[in-house]
Write an enzyme that holds these catalytic residues in place. Structure first.
Site, PDB file in Angstrom:
ATOM      1  N   ALA A 126       0.807  -1.229  -0.132  1.00 38.20           N
ATOM      2  CA  ALA A 126      -0.052   0.036  -0.184  1.00 38.20           C
ATOM      3  C   ALA A 126       0.779   1.242   0.187  1.00 38.20           C
ATOM      4  O   ALA A 126       1.672   1.410   0.780  1.00 38.20           O
ATOM      5  CB  ALA A 126      -0.770  -0.225   1.277  1.00 38.20           C
ATOM      6  N   HIS A 127       0.576   2.193  -0.795  1.00 42.29           N
ATOM      7  CA  HIS A 127       1.587   3.242  -0.833  1.00 42.29           C
ATOM      8  C   HIS A 127       0.786   4.680  -1.597  1.00 42.29           C
ATOM      9  O   HIS A 127       1.262   5.514  -1.602  1.00 42.29           O
ATOM     10  CB  HIS A 127       2.568   3.166  -1.739  1.00 42.29           C
ATOM     11  CG  HIS A 127       2.540   3.109  -3.215  1.00 42.29           C
ATOM     12  ND1 HIS A 127       2.004   1.871  -3.838  1.00 42.29           N
ATOM     13  CD2 HIS A 127       2.502   3.926  -4.281  1.00 42.29           C
ATOM     14  CE1 HIS A 127       2.037   2.306  -5.221  1.00 42.29           C
ATOM     15  NE2 HIS A 127       2.310   3.538  -5.263  1.00 42.29           N
TER      16      HIS A 127
END
Ligand code: UD1
Ligand code: UDP
Length: 361
Positions: free
Chosen positions: A202-203
């Protein structure tokens, strides 16, 4: 001498340009490889150049950490200097990052043709900086390499002026080229605490820069019925530290945090996991490669890769904890048969792109 400038500024651009660079080499097309320096840690940049056995960049910009606007402007200025000196036949960019937009705009201001690899993706979510970057880049590009018919249709709907070619996505080429090497070289599984696991990343800024969403993700990972292996992007690590959540996540016995891992290790993790949970763009595509073939839970409100959803690989689960947990449950219960073909091409995209580039010489 006539040359093509090949631009990469971030981790996914290096991975997706690798097959193009190799195809240019095979076809003896002279090119200048430029790294824009948007990603700068070893494990977000140089590691990939070495692992994928790419030539060292001919030019590497040093862009200090900056606001998105300053980052874009600095890359543009560096690019403008380079374009004055080299006058290339074409500037080839890939994807939707600030590096891509900056390089494409600089080329446009110099009257130099832009070729956009992965043109025509649309999430229709204007909170995303990537949606702006890809739209703007598509509209200054003379050659648009659309991965799918849907991407082509998006471009036609917007009346882009450049020429559109449907080529497939070069990330499928990258998976085909590197998985056999990864299986031989990677030792990552020796480090993994769990026999069965889901792989998570996740980014996205609109997710991890929002404390509520970040918390939802971490709680969903901590409560997931399948433990989570989580190579953590530096942006997310920074946000978790800032919000005081990092040590809690680190202590969770259900989550194994890793630093960002190399491509060979990541491919092996994708191959071994039972499920992928991600807000990444490229990973949604890679999971559909026939040699990976994994269900994907997209922890976002939208996707610019609806082909993965339509083909049955991906589910857009939103960003609420309960939605994510129930998507994990259904993926584990249904264990549905996935297609044996990727909607993103057959692994020959880079060769198709290079054949077109050749005609410009
Ligand atoms: C960028 C792209 C995104 C892409 C992602 C790939 C934009 C707008 N975003 O997001 O589309 O999916 O790259 O991973 O271009 N950082 C480090 N070390 C690094 C790189 C970044 O510590 O090597 C940290 C810095 O605190 C930096 C933050 O991450 O400020 C964000 O980096 P940035 O390149 O601006 O955006 P990404 O989130 O990486
Ligand atoms: N990837 C990797 N190591 C990691 C996480 C991702 O090699 O720890 C690879 C992944 O296989 C994919 C690319 O990086 O090819 C995706 O990058 P990211 O998710 O950062 O960007 P996006 O695709 O969302 O732009």
């Amino acid at each position: 001498m006539k040359t093509v400038i090949v631009v990469a500024g971030t981790r996914p651009e290096i991975i997706k340009m690798a097959p193009v660079i190799r195809a240019l080499q095979r076809n003896k097309i002279p090119f200048t490889f430029v790294h824009c320096g948007q990603h700068y840690d070893y494990n977000m940049s140089q590691q990939f150049i070495e692992e994928l056995a790419l030539p060292p960049p001919d030019i590497a910009f040093k862009i200090k950490i900056a606001s998105p606007a300053a980052q874009t402007a600095r890359i543009m200025l560096n690019m403008a200097d380079l374009l004055k000196k080299t006058a290339p036949v074409l500037v080839l960019v890939e994807g939707d990052t600030n590096s891509v937009l900056a390089a494409a705009l600089a080329a446009n201001k110099h009257g130099i043709s832009v070729g956009h690899v992965e043109a025509g993706l649309r999430s229709f979510d204007l909170r995303m900086p990537e949606e702006h970057n890809r739209r703007l880049t598509d509209h200054v590009s003379e050659h648009l390499f659309a991965p799918t018919r849907r991407a082509e249709a998006n471009l036609k709907n917007e009346n882009v002026w450049g020429k559109i070619y449907v080529t497939g996505n070069t990330v499928i080429d990258a998976v085909h080229q590197h998985l056999p090497i990864a299986k031989k070289k990677s030792r990552i599984l020796e480090e993994i605490r769990f026999e069965r696991f889901a792989l998570a990343t996740a980014h996205r800024a609109e997710n991890v820069d929002n404390l509520l969403v970040l918390k939802n993700f971490m709680e969903a990972f901590a409560e997931s019925p399948l433990p989570i292996v989580y190579p953590m992007h530096p942006r997310t690590k920074k946000q978790l530290h800032k919000s005081g959540l990092y040590s809690k996540v680190k202590k969770s016995r259900n989550i194994q945090i890793l630093p960002p891992v190399g491509y060979l290790d990541f491919l092996v993790l994708m191959k071994k996991c039972e499920l992928i949970i991600t807000d990444s763009g490229g990973i949604q595509e890679e999971a559909t490669a026939p040699c990976i073939k994994k269900p994907i839970i997209v922890i976002r409100l939208s996707t610019e890769r609806p082909e993965a959803v339509e083909a049955g690989f991906a589910t857009v689960a939103g960003t609420e904890k309960n939605g994510i947990l129930s998507a994990i449950d259904s993926a584990l219960t249904s264990r549905k048969q996935l297609p044996s073909e990727s909607p993103f091409g057959d692994g020959k995209a880079a060769e198709k792109i290079t054949e077109i580039v050749k005609t410009l010489f």
